[in-house]
Design a protein around this motif. Structure first.
Motif, PDB file in Angstrom:
ATOM      1  N   ALA A  51      -1.872  -3.176 -10.644  1.00 31.74           N
ATOM      2  CA  ALA A  51      -3.058  -2.771  -9.885  1.00 31.74           C
ATOM      3  C   ALA A  51      -3.550  -3.951  -9.053  1.00 31.74           C
ATOM      4  O   ALA A  51      -3.240  -5.115  -9.349  1.00 31.74           O
ATOM      5  N   TRP A  52      -4.308  -3.625  -8.006  1.00 29.16           N
ATOM      6  CA  TRP A  52      -5.003  -4.617  -7.197  1.00 29.16           C
ATOM      7  C   TRP A  52      -4.097  -5.786  -6.798  1.00 29.16           C
ATOM      8  O   TRP A  52      -4.410  -6.960  -7.000  1.00 29.16           O
TER       9      TRP A  52
ATOM     10  N   SER B 115       2.901   8.846  -5.612  1.00 28.79           N
ATOM     11  CA  SER B 115       2.134   7.769  -6.236  1.00 28.79           C
ATOM     12  C   SER B 115       0.976   7.360  -5.342  1.00 28.79           C
ATOM     13  O   SER B 115       0.857   7.809  -4.199  1.00 28.79           O
ATOM     14  N   THR B 116       0.139   6.450  -5.827  1.00 25.28           N
ATOM     15  CA  THR B 116      -1.034   6.009  -5.069  1.00 25.28           C
ATOM     16  C   THR B 116      -0.838   4.651  -4.414  1.00 25.28           C
ATOM     17  O   THR B 116      -1.718   4.173  -3.718  1.00 25.28           O
TER      18      THR B 116
ATOM     19  N   GLU C 209       2.259  -1.143  -6.095  1.00 27.79           N
ATOM     20  CA  GLU C 209       2.029  -1.808  -7.382  1.00 27.79           C
ATOM     21  C   GLU C 209       1.568  -0.819  -8.443  1.00 27.79           C
ATOM     22  O   GLU C 209       1.794  -1.027  -9.644  1.00 27.79           O
ATOM     23  N   ASP C 210       0.938   0.274  -8.014  1.00 27.49           N
ATOM     24  CA  ASP C 210       0.498   1.299  -8.958  1.00 27.49           C
ATOM     25  C   ASP C 210       1.697   1.989  -9.605  1.00 27.49           C
ATOM     26  O   ASP C 210       1.731   2.213 -10.818  1.00 27.49           O
ATOM     27  N   TYR C 211       2.700   2.318  -8.788  1.00 29.89           N
ATOM     28  CA  TYR C 211       3.902   2.967  -9.311  1.00 29.89           C
ATOM     29  C   TYR C 211       4.608   2.086 -10.336  1.00 29.89           C
ATOM     30  O   TYR C 211       5.165   2.580 -11.321  1.00 29.89           O
TER      31      TYR C 211
ATOM     32  N   GLU D  39       3.326   4.453  -0.668  1.00 29.54           N
ATOM     33  CA  GLU D  39       3.461   5.427  -1.747  1.00 29.54           C
ATOM     34  C   GLU D  39       4.925   5.756  -2.020  1.00 29.54           C
ATOM     35  O   GLU D  39       5.742   5.819  -1.098  1.00 29.54           O
TER      36      GLU D  39
ATOM     37  N   GLU E 204       0.812  -1.224   0.000  1.00 27.48           N
ATOM     38  CA  GLU E 204       0.000   0.000   0.000  1.00 27.48           C
ATOM     39  C   GLU E 204       0.844   1.273   0.000  1.00 27.48           C
ATOM     40  O   GLU E 204       0.334   2.373  -0.183  1.00 27.48           O
TER      41      GLU E 204
END
Length: 359
Positions: A258-259, A248-249, A252-254, A232, A230
């Protein structure tokens, strides 16, 4: 129209001719001089070539003694390193330290364990299919980072182990004019083992000068159960103090996923031109007690530009009861890749073997 200098290569420039000169350094031609390759009479292949003689793969590699440095090559500029290939035992990827010095530097601009530099920090081979870094079976490390220099380039491999090791390598470069606005390539390694509770892992800090950040590699060991990504990634630039300009959010997003990278209850690896989660090592229920991951994000199309200074951090963040975040104490090693105008601030000292060790 100015003459093409042979830099910035790609399909769009491939048909253009230039006055740039192609050269290559390897154990078969340590100086890269024209017409001086494959002349060795001694080397790691001399015994195998004893019936054939000079020119028959007499010196394909070098042996680096324990606690010694080996100068892979010295190049007088101006010029640009355009490709580096090397291979070594996967067991020594943390004890071989890759160092590159530009011009007359006393402190290296690149200062990274060789495996981590090529996004293989865990001592287990992982394939990478990206634009600047490619790792192919079985342990072929390739760099296509463009590395300009004006006066000199010096490439060094330092063996921190007490045991000797064998290194195969080739450095392909061009001698040509280097424009004033081309910056120097840098890379730095850091490790938090573990990340202190409620603290962050610092990917890089203390960058001073003008340049742009172009990549992150993480070797991440998870020391708890449940989802761990989770956190950032934050970029503090040009005087940012308490709060960053770019955030970042999630982890895995960076890295472009996703998810939780979760499909049908499994982590799914991927390796693409600019980003990937290319390595997921499972606990085996015996001696491998932790999950380990390898991730890269190359800012080739979206460099993070800074005028004066830069700091990059990442949170280790999971979940605890009642839907609350849990600051994690994971083992995170990272490589930061960036370009900047010289001079640069010195990298932190490389730790000893115990703090480098993969355990």
């Amino acid at each position: 129209m100015n003459a093409f200098n042979g830099l910035g290569m790609g399909l769009g420039n491939l048909a253009r001719v230039s006055n740039a000169v192609s050269r290559s350094i390897s154990p078969e031609n340590f100086t890269g001089e024209k017409g001086k390759g494959a002349m060795a009479s001694e080397g790691t292949g001399a015994h195998a070539a004893r019936d054939l003689g000079v020119g028959w793969k007499v010196s394909p590699s070098v042996s680096i003694a324990g606690h010694q440095e080996f100068t892979m090559g010295v190049i007088d500029g101006p010029g640009v390193i355009q490709n580096i290939w090397l291979t070594c035992s996967h067991q020594v990827v943390r004890s071989l330290i890759f160092k590159i010095y530009w011009d007359e530097e006393e402190e290296p601009s690149v200062y990274v364990p060789v495996g981590d530099f090529f996004c293989n920090g865990w001592g287990e081979r992982a394939l990478v299919n990206s634009l600047p870094i490619s790792v192919n079976p079985a342990g072929g490390f390739n760099s296509y980072w463009e590395m300009p220099f004006r006066k000199k380039a010096r490439i060094v491999m330092q063996n921190l182990s007490h045991e000797s090791t064998v290194l195969y390598y080739q450095i392909n470069y061009t001698l040509t004019d280097v424009p004033d606005d081309m910056a120097y390539f840098h890379a730095q390694w850091r490790r938090s083992n573990p990340v202190p509770y409620k603290d962050v892992h610092t990917i890089v800090d203390g960058i001073k000068g003008k340049g742009h950040y172009v990549g992150t590699y993480l070797a991440w060991q998870v020391n708890s159960n449940n989802w761990w990504g989770e956190g950032e990634v934050k970029f503090y630039m040009d005087g940012d103090k308490d709060y960053p300009t770019i955030c970042s959010t999630g982890t895995e997003d960076y890295f472009g996923g996703a998810w939780n990278w979760d499909m049908n209850g499994q982590y799914v690896t991927y390796s693409t031109p600019f980003l990937g989660m290319h390595q997921a090592i499972k606990a085996d229920g015996l001696y491998k007690a932790n999950q380990r991951f390898g991730m890269y994000r190359f800012h080739v199309m979206d460099p993070i530009r800074f005028e004066d200074d830069l700091k990059v951090t990442i949170q280790a963040l999971g979940w605890r009861s009642h839907g609350r975040y849990l600051p994690l104490q994971d083992d995170i090693a990272s490589v930061a890749y960036w370009y900047q105008l010289e001079p640069h601030t010195a990298h932190p000292p490389m730790p000893g073997m115990d703090d480098l060790e993969i355990i």
